[in-house]
Structures are given as structure tokens and as C-alpha cells.
Design a protein around this motif. Structure first.
Motif, PDB file in Angstrom:
ATOM      1  N   SER A  37       0.819  -1.214   0.000  1.00  0.00           N
ATOM      2  CA  SER A  37       0.000   0.000   0.000  1.00  0.00           C
ATOM      3  C   SER A  37       0.853   1.264   0.000  1.00  0.00           C
ATOM      4  O   SER A  37       1.776   1.423   0.801  1.00  0.00           O
ATOM      5  CB  SER A  37      -0.907   0.002   1.233  1.00  0.00           C
ATOM      6  N   SER A  38       0.530   2.161  -0.952  1.00  0.00           N
ATOM      7  CA  SER A  38       1.164   3.485  -1.070  1.00  0.00           C
ATOM      8  C   SER A  38       2.670   3.427  -1.289  1.00  0.00           C
ATOM      9  O   SER A  38       3.385   4.390  -1.003  1.00  0.00           O
ATOM     10  CB  SER A  38       0.864   4.340   0.172  1.00  0.00           C
ATOM     11  N   VAL A  39       3.174   2.301  -1.780  1.00  0.00           N
ATOM     12  CA  VAL A  39       4.610   2.143  -2.036  1.00  0.00           C
ATOM     13  C   VAL A  39       4.801   1.568  -3.437  1.00  0.00           C
ATOM     14  O   VAL A  39       4.114   0.630  -3.822  1.00  0.00           O
ATOM     15  CB  VAL A  39       5.268   1.211  -0.991  1.00  0.00           C
ATOM     16  N   SER A  40       5.742   2.142  -4.178  1.00  0.00           N
ATOM     17  CA  SER A  40       6.051   1.646  -5.529  1.00  0.00           C
ATOM     18  C   SER A  40       7.277   0.747  -5.472  1.00  0.00           C
ATOM     19  O   SER A  40       8.331   1.142  -4.945  1.00  0.00           O
ATOM     20  CB  SER A  40       6.324   2.821  -6.478  1.00  0.00           C
ATOM     21  N   LEU A  41       7.117  -0.457  -5.996  1.00  0.00           N
ATOM     22  CA  LEU A  41       8.219  -1.415  -6.009  1.00  0.00           C
ATOM     23  C   LEU A  41       9.144  -1.167  -7.203  1.00  0.00           C
ATOM     24  O   LEU A  41       8.715  -0.745  -8.271  1.00  0.00           O
ATOM     25  CB  LEU A  41       7.674  -2.838  -6.084  1.00  0.00           C
ATOM     26  N   SER A  42      10.425  -1.463  -6.995  1.00  0.00           N
ATOM     27  CA  SER A  42      11.396  -1.394  -8.083  1.00  0.00           C
ATOM     28  C   SER A  42      12.174  -2.710  -8.107  1.00  0.00           C
ATOM     29  O   SER A  42      12.785  -3.090  -7.090  1.00  0.00           O
ATOM     30  CB  SER A  42      12.346  -0.219  -7.873  1.00  0.00           C
ATOM     31  N   PRO A  43      12.166  -3.434  -9.226  1.00  0.00           N
ATOM     32  CA  PRO A  43      11.378  -3.158 -10.442  1.00  0.00           C
ATOM     33  C   PRO A  43       9.892  -3.448 -10.200  1.00  0.00           C
ATOM     34  O   PRO A  43       9.523  -3.895  -9.126  1.00  0.00           O
ATOM     35  CB  PRO A  43      11.960  -4.149 -11.451  1.00  0.00           C
ATOM     36  N   LYS A  44       9.062  -3.188 -11.220  1.00  0.00           N
ATOM     37  CA  LYS A  44       7.646  -3.537 -11.118  1.00  0.00           C
ATOM     38  C   LYS A  44       7.522  -5.045 -10.982  1.00  0.00           C
ATOM     39  O   LYS A  44       8.325  -5.797 -11.522  1.00  0.00           O
ATOM     40  CB  LYS A  44       6.873  -3.054 -12.350  1.00  0.00           C
ATOM     41  N   PHE A  45       6.484  -5.458 -10.290  1.00  0.00           N
ATOM     42  CA  PHE A  45       6.370  -6.877  -9.968  1.00  0.00           C
ATOM     43  C   PHE A  45       6.254  -7.762 -11.207  1.00  0.00           C
ATOM     44  O   PHE A  45       5.470  -7.516 -12.122  1.00  0.00           O
ATOM     45  CB  PHE A  45       5.152  -7.137  -9.074  1.00  0.00           C
ATOM     46  N   ILE A  46       7.080  -8.813 -11.211  1.00  0.00           N
ATOM     47  CA  ILE A  46       7.002  -9.914 -12.182  1.00  0.00           C
ATOM     48  C   ILE A  46       7.215 -11.186 -11.367  1.00  0.00           C
ATOM     49  O   ILE A  46       8.116 -11.240 -10.519  1.00  0.00           O
ATOM     50  CB  ILE A  46       8.077  -9.809 -13.285  1.00  0.00           C
ATOM     51  N   SER A  47       6.415 -12.190 -11.604  1.00  0.00           N
ATOM     52  CA  SER A  47       6.466 -13.399 -10.769  1.00  0.00           C
ATOM     53  C   SER A  47       7.842 -14.064 -10.763  1.00  0.00           C
ATOM     54  O   SER A  47       8.219 -14.716  -9.787  1.00  0.00           O
ATOM     55  CB  SER A  47       5.408 -14.404 -11.222  1.00  0.00           C
ATOM     56  N   SER A  48       8.603 -13.887 -11.840  1.00  0.00           N
ATOM     57  CA  SER A  48       9.922 -14.523 -11.925  1.00  0.00           C
ATOM     58  C   SER A  48      11.008 -13.748 -11.175  1.00  0.00           C
ATOM     59  O   SER A  48      12.094 -14.272 -10.946  1.00  0.00           O
ATOM     60  CB  SER A  48      10.329 -14.683 -13.393  1.00  0.00           C
ATOM     61  N   VAL A  49      10.723 -12.500 -10.782  1.00  0.00           N
ATOM     62  CA  VAL A  49      11.683 -11.675 -10.035  1.00  0.00           C
ATOM     63  C   VAL A  49      11.370 -11.794  -8.551  1.00  0.00           C
ATOM     64  O   VAL A  49      10.230 -11.571  -8.126  1.00  0.00           O
ATOM     65  CB  VAL A  49      11.619 -10.194 -10.480  1.00  0.00           C
ATOM     66  N   THR A  53      13.057  -3.454  -4.196  1.00  0.00           N
ATOM     67  CA  THR A  53      13.390  -2.369  -3.274  1.00  0.00           C
ATOM     68  C   THR A  53      12.308  -1.300  -3.352  1.00  0.00           C
ATOM     69  O   THR A  53      11.574  -1.205  -4.339  1.00  0.00           O
ATOM     70  CB  THR A  53      14.749  -1.742  -3.621  1.00  0.00           C
ATOM     71  N   ALA A  54      12.205  -0.501  -2.289  1.00  0.00           N
ATOM     72  CA  ALA A  54      11.228   0.581  -2.256  1.00  0.00           C
ATOM     73  C   ALA A  54      11.670   1.607  -1.216  1.00  0.00           C
ATOM     74  O   ALA A  54      12.528   1.343  -0.366  1.00  0.00           O
ATOM     75  CB  ALA A  54       9.843   0.043  -1.909  1.00  0.00           C
ATOM     76  N   GLN A  55      11.063   2.782  -1.312  1.00  0.00           N
ATOM     77  CA  GLN A  55      11.379   3.861  -0.368  1.00  0.00           C
ATOM     78  C   GLN A  55      10.091   4.550   0.044  1.00  0.00           C
ATOM     79  O   GLN A  55       9.193   4.758  -0.781  1.00  0.00           O
ATOM     80  CB  GLN A  55      12.337   4.861  -1.026  1.00  0.00           C
ATOM     81  N   THR A  56       9.978   4.888   1.348  1.00  0.00           N
ATOM     82  CA  THR A  56       8.753   5.510   1.825  1.00  0.00           C
ATOM     83  C   THR A  56       9.018   6.332   3.083  1.00  0.00           C
ATOM     84  O   THR A  56      10.020   6.136   3.776  1.00  0.00           O
ATOM     85  CB  THR A  56       7.685   4.443   2.134  1.00  0.00           C
TER      86      THR A  56
END
Length: 324
Positions: A37-49, A53-56
Motif C-alpha cells: 500500500s502506497s509504495v512503488s516497487l522497483s522493479p515492477k512486480f514480475i512473478s519470476s523476479v 526495493t522501495a522507499q517511503t
């Protein structure tokens, strides 16, 4: 012996794809979706990854995830209180056969914790009542054919569930007594409580009726598996056992369906002037007539062929006699 070997080979070939599918499902330890919630993941989610990382600046977050296999067990989701600096969260998927896979999220919390960076609840109004959007879905059972997503309500992005095949989104709301249920979201607004029907193992979602009045039908309510929804009765008394329903089907598309009340079966409705209850006898009679016609044509063809061969042989006999 040869026939036995062929039979065994065919049996093995027919079973192998099913077993392969079952084994694949039992060993599937992937995530289908991962949302914080309210956090952007890096990279965008892919099941194989499996590493993100994220920052908030938030003091706490909600981790929501959905396993790719319904047979897999999930741990590591829920609400987390963050400390300043690096926070490591692990979501573990354990397949039915015991294999597991770990998804690691490293969240860097910046700034001091205060009331200004604590996540604020999102409230919405529906039918003059106020509801709170539930952002932690870790203990909520998801309806079939839905996956994690997000949607904007009151200018805030909240966690939601989206149908796999249709533009159909739902959110989980809590009333004043903290009792929760799913509601439908369209164009940023709550439009209706979410309902679903399971008929013969298939999921159907009731939709608002397209027409208040429909020629040949009369609006009514229909109860299926303890769910009461709006639908139509057929005005033709011969079709009293049938109900007409407007539903989002298993294919993710909206259709009219006929529901047969005595057998509890659902099928696509195709408009016809013929009574539904008389379709089967007519179909049988048509099939019977076509079969008889085909047999007669086949007999005539064989007779014509036999006569033609007989004439051809006679002509060959006459020609050979003349040559002598």
C-alpha cells in the motif's frame, strides 16, 4: 497382444497431460501478484523476479500478495511497522509438494515517524453510509478469477481486486461495526455490493439489468444457492422452469443466460420465437429427419452406382463381341 499394447499406449497418452498439469500445479511456488500500500516497487512486480526495493516515509505499510496456485500456502503478508532505515520483508510461497520460494522486499524508510506520515484511512460513502477501505487483505479470501490490483477512491490509490478477464474491480469495505464485504468500483465510485454465483463449478457475476422491460419477459427475483438477484420470467407458460439472467460469465463477458431451476443448470441465451421447453423435441425430430434423408440418399447413390457398373460391363461385353 498388439491391440492390448495399443490400448495401453493410448491410455498413457491420455493420462500424461493431466498428470503433468497436476504436478505443475502442486510444485508452483510463484506469486501471481504483490502490492504494498502506497509504495512503488522497483522493479515492477514480475512473478519470476524475487527481489525488490522501495522507499517511503510511512510509519507502517500493508503487504498484500496472491499465490499463482490455489494449492500453495502464503506467509509474510500483513501490516508492518517500519523503523528508520532499511527494513527487510519476506513473502514466502510454499507449494503443495513442499517446495518454496521467497520474495524479498527491502524498504528504506526515510524521515522521522510522526502523525503526518502515518497512513490515513480512506473513507467512502455508499447509500448515505460511511465505509472504510480495508488495505490489509492478507486474511481475506479472494473470489475466484480475481487478482490483486489498485484503484483510485477519493483521490487516493487503494488496494483492490480485478477480474482476470474483464474490466471489473472490487474493493473490501468495513462498516461502522467493522464488518467487511466486497463492493464494486466503477469510475472511482462504489456502485453496488459484490455478488457472485457458482453454478456447476463456474463463477457468474450478476450485473444490473440492461432493460427494465423486455418483450416476452416479466421482471422478477431469482434465488440461486441462497443468493437472490434480479432477473426475468418467461411470459410463455411452457418456459416456467427457466429464468433469464444478465451475468458476467466465465469468459469475462456480459451475456444473457437461461437458468433452469429444476436441474440448476446455466446456458447462454439465444433469442428465439420457439419455446425453450420445446427446443429439445424439435432438435431431435430435425436430427431424425436429416438422418433418414441421408440414409435414403446413400441407398440411392449405392443403387445408382451398382446400375452404372452393370451398364458399363454390358457395354464392354457388347463391344468385345462386335470386335470378334
Amino acid at each position: 497382444m498388439k491391440k492390448l499394447l495399443i490400448s495401453l499406449f493410448l491410455m498413457i497418452m491420455s493420462i500424461t497431460p493431466v498428470e503433468a498439469y497436476m504436478n505443475q500445479s502442486n510444485s508452483d511456488a510463484r506469486l501471481a501478484s504483490l502490492i504494498i500500500s502506497s509504495v512503488s516497487l522497483s522493479p515492477k512486480f514480475i512473478s519470476s523476479v524475487t527481489h525488490y526495493t522501495a522507499q517511503t516515509k510511512l510509519a507502517s505499510i500493508q503487504v498484500n500478495a496472491l499465490a499463482a496456485s490455489s494449492k500453495a500456502a502464503l506467509s509474510g503478508t500483513g501490516t508492518y511497522t517500519l523503523k528508520e532505515g532499511k527494513n527487510t520483508i519476506q513473502v514466502i510461497v510454499k507449494a503443495a509438494n513442499g517446495q518454496s520460494q521467497t520474495y524479498t522486499i527491502e524498504i528504506n524508510k526515510i524521515g522521522e515517524t510522526s502523525s503526518t506520515n502515518a497512513p490515513s484511512p480512506v473513507n467512502v460513502t455508499y447509500h448515505h453510509l460511511t465505509y472504510q477501505v480495508e488495505t490489509d487483505l492478507s486474511k481475506i479470501r479472494f473470489p475466484d478469477h480475481f487478482t490483486l490490483s489498485s484503484v483510485h477512491l477519493n483521490n487516493q490509490e487503494v488496494v483492490a481486486l480485478k477480474h482476470e478477464k474483464a474490466d471489473y474491480t472490487i474493493v473490501y469495505l468495513l462498516d461502522s461495526a467493522k464488518k467487511g464485504a466486497f463492493y464494486v468500483v466503477k469510475d472511482g465510485k462504489i456502485t453496488a455490493p459484490f455478488e457472485s454465483l457458482t453454478v456447476k463449478g463456474e463463477l457468474y457475476i450478476p450485473l444490473p439489468l440492461k432493460e427494465e422491460k423486455k418483450d416476452g419477459f416479466k421482471q422478477t427475483t431469482v434465488t440461486i444457492n441462497q443468493h437472490t438477484i434480479k432477473g426475468y420470467n418467461f411470459e410463455n407458460k411452457a418456459d416456467a422452469a427457466y429464468k433469464l439472467l444478465y451475468l458476467l460469465g466465465p469468459d469475462g463477458k456480459a451475456h444473457y443466460y437461461t437458468y433452469e431451476t429444476s436441474e440448476g443448470t446455466m446456458q447462454l441465451y439465444r433469442a428465439t420465437s420457439t419455446s425453450l421447453s420445446s427446443l429439445n423435441p424439435i432438435l431431435l425430430m430435425t436430427t431424425f429427419v436429416l438422418a433418414i434423408a441421408f440414409i435414403l440418399l446413400f441407398i440411392k447413390y449405392r443403387s445408382f452406382k451398382a446400375m452404372s457398373l452393370k451398364k458399363l460391363k454390358r457395354m464392354n461385353y457388347i463391344v468385345s463381341k462386335r470386335k470378334q
